[in-house]
Design a protein around this motif. Structure first.
Motif, PDB file in Angstrom:
ATOM      1  N   ASP A 137      45.112  36.194  32.910  1.00 59.80           N
ATOM      2  CA  ASP A 137      43.997  36.689  33.720  1.00 59.80           C
ATOM      3  C   ASP A 137      43.707  38.154  33.378  1.00 59.80           C
ATOM      4  O   ASP A 137      42.540  38.562  33.274  1.00 59.80           O
ATOM      5  CB  ASP A 137      44.323  36.572  35.217  1.00 59.80           C
ATOM      6  CG  ASP A 137      44.326  35.138  35.711  1.00 59.80           C
ATOM      7  OD1 ASP A 137      43.753  34.261  35.034  1.00 59.80           O
ATOM      8  OD2 ASP A 137      44.933  34.894  36.781  1.00 59.80           O
ATOM      9  N   SER A 138      44.763  38.933  33.178  1.00 57.84           N
ATOM     10  CA  SER A 138      44.595  40.345  32.837  1.00 57.84           C
ATOM     11  C   SER A 138      43.977  40.514  31.453  1.00 57.84           C
ATOM     12  O   SER A 138      43.131  41.387  31.241  1.00 57.84           O
ATOM     13  CB  SER A 138      45.946  41.066  32.897  1.00 57.84           C
ATOM     14  OG  SER A 138      46.461  41.065  34.213  1.00 57.84           O
ATOM     15  N   GLU A 140      41.932  38.487  30.008  1.00 58.08           N
ATOM     16  CA  GLU A 140      40.513  38.137  30.118  1.00 58.08           C
ATOM     17  C   GLU A 140      39.717  39.202  30.869  1.00 58.08           C
ATOM     18  O   GLU A 140      38.624  39.583  30.433  1.00 58.08           O
ATOM     19  CB  GLU A 140      40.370  36.791  30.837  1.00 58.08           C
ATOM     20  CG  GLU A 140      40.831  35.603  30.019  1.00 58.08           C
ATOM     21  CD  GLU A 140      40.530  34.290  30.720  1.00 58.08           C
ATOM     22  OE1 GLU A 140      40.030  33.375  30.064  1.00 58.08           O
ATOM     23  OE2 GLU A 140      40.800  34.195  31.935  1.00 58.08           O
ATOM     24  N   SER A 141      40.249  39.672  31.990  1.00 56.20           N
ATOM     25  CA  SER A 141      39.471  40.550  32.864  1.00 56.20           C
ATOM     26  C   SER A 141      39.468  42.001  32.410  1.00 56.20           C
ATOM     27  O   SER A 141      38.526  42.739  32.681  1.00 56.20           O
ATOM     28  CB  SER A 141      40.015  40.475  34.298  1.00 56.20           C
ATOM     29  OG  SER A 141      41.351  40.939  34.350  1.00 56.20           O
ATOM     30  N   LYS A 145      37.021  41.763  28.699  1.00 57.90           N
ATOM     31  CA  LYS A 145      36.000  41.716  29.748  1.00 57.90           C
ATOM     32  C   LYS A 145      34.584  41.638  29.197  1.00 57.90           C
ATOM     33  O   LYS A 145      33.792  40.775  29.576  1.00 57.90           O
ATOM     34  CB  LYS A 145      36.134  42.935  30.653  1.00 57.90           C
ATOM     35  CG  LYS A 145      35.121  42.980  31.783  1.00 57.90           C
ATOM     36  CD  LYS A 145      35.313  44.221  32.636  1.00 57.90           C
ATOM     37  CE  LYS A 145      34.291  44.272  33.764  1.00 57.90           C
ATOM     38  NZ  LYS A 145      34.457  45.499  34.605  1.00 57.90           N
ATOM     39  N   ARG A 180      40.501  27.711  29.749  1.00 57.23           N
ATOM     40  CA  ARG A 180      40.135  29.112  29.571  1.00 57.23           C
ATOM     41  C   ARG A 180      39.174  29.246  28.387  1.00 57.23           C
ATOM     42  O   ARG A 180      39.579  29.654  27.291  1.00 57.23           O
ATOM     43  CB  ARG A 180      41.390  29.964  29.358  1.00 57.23           C
ATOM     44  CG  ARG A 180      42.275  30.051  30.599  1.00 57.23           C
ATOM     45  CD  ARG A 180      43.485  30.943  30.346  1.00 57.23           C
ATOM     46  NE  ARG A 180      44.318  31.079  31.521  1.00 57.23           N
ATOM     47  CZ  ARG A 180      44.179  32.002  32.472  1.00 57.23           C
ATOM     48  NH1 ARG A 180      43.205  32.894  32.375  1.00 57.23           N
ATOM     49  NH2 ARG A 180      44.991  32.042  33.510  1.00 57.23           N
ATOM     50  N   LYS A 182      36.943  31.372  27.690  1.00 56.92           N
ATOM     51  CA  LYS A 182      36.822  32.740  27.165  1.00 56.92           C
ATOM     52  C   LYS A 182      37.932  33.010  26.152  1.00 56.92           C
ATOM     53  O   LYS A 182      37.686  33.559  25.062  1.00 56.92           O
ATOM     54  CB  LYS A 182      36.889  33.748  28.315  1.00 56.92           C
ATOM     55  CG  LYS A 182      36.582  35.197  27.912  1.00 56.92           C
ATOM     56  CD  LYS A 182      36.686  36.117  29.122  1.00 56.92           C
ATOM     57  CE  LYS A 182      36.233  37.526  28.787  1.00 56.92           C
ATOM     58  NZ  LYS A 182      34.778  37.603  28.570  1.00 56.92           N
TER      59      LYS A 182
END
Length: 217
Positions: A137-138, A140-141, A145, A180, A182
């Motif tokens: 998650d980190s 990706e975000s 980003k 996922r 992305k």
């Protein structure tokens, strides 16, 4: 004397460094050390790295035993174009990820690999997967980003160090990128922009994955 990089291509940092050397056509000999055969325990190898670990870089009397130190030495000696960018700001973004990845992509992906492949049942795999998903998650975000690659719009060693860690978890048959898109798109871009060297370096991992999954059936 030819500079020599000693690697086992089942090692994630070794693969990232091998891609780096190959993509830059560096005059650096890549020599395989098979850990499974104990080739890292020979007196000759231990004289270079008493810890018996890979990668190791030997350049005349100099021996380096940590992947990021090796990366920076090779870049200083040979130069590396956009993979380790010269722009101070672009390089800072690469270095930001390289510092972060030690206790994130490397630690959490490796824990899942160890718990599923090398030492099944030795750890709480559910917790390990949850920790890895939080790390993804980190990635990706924060790092992906609004960019195609970790450090900007071109592939760099930051992407290679990340992808090599994440692909290690797929040996068990785990589809890390299934939900996922992305991350999957990013992986596809990294592979496309780094081939044929990317797939060449990962051929050993691909082969081990096929055998592992076949034996599970």
């Amino acid at each position: 004397m030819v500079t020599t990089l000693f690697v086992d291509l089942m090692s994630q940092p070794c693969r990232a460094l091998a891609i780096f050397v190959k993509m830059n056509a560096m005059p650096c000999n890549i020599q395989t050390v098979a850990l499974r055969k104990g080739e890292n325990k020979t007196p000759e190898f231990l004289s270079m790295n008493p810890l018996g670990k890979v990668p190791v870089l030997k350049d005349e009397e100099l021996c380096l035993t940590e992947s990021i130190a090796i990366l920076r030495y090779l870049d200083t000696k040979y130069g590396s174009s956009c993979l380790y960018p010269k722009s101070i700001r672009a390089r800072a973004k690469v270095d930001e990820f390289l510092e972060w990845q030690h206790t994130n992509t490397r630690m959490f992906a490796a824990k899942v690999f160890l718990g599923e492949v090398l030492f099944p049942g030795a750890i709480n795999i559910e917790q390990a997967v949850n920790d890895m998903n939080a790390m993804l998650d980190s990635v990706e975000s924060m790092f992906l980003k609004d960019k195609n690659f970790i450090a900007g719009e071109t592939v760099s060693v930051a992407d290679h160090f990340a992808v090599c860690e994440l692909l290690q978890t797929t040996i068990s048959g785990r589809d890390l990128f299934k939900d996922r898109p992305k991350l999957q798109s990013w992986l596809d871009r990294v592979r496309k922009d780094s081939n044929p060297h990317f797939d060449d370096v990962h051929s050993v991992l691909y082969s081990v994955r096929r055998r592992y999954i076949k034996n599970k059936l």
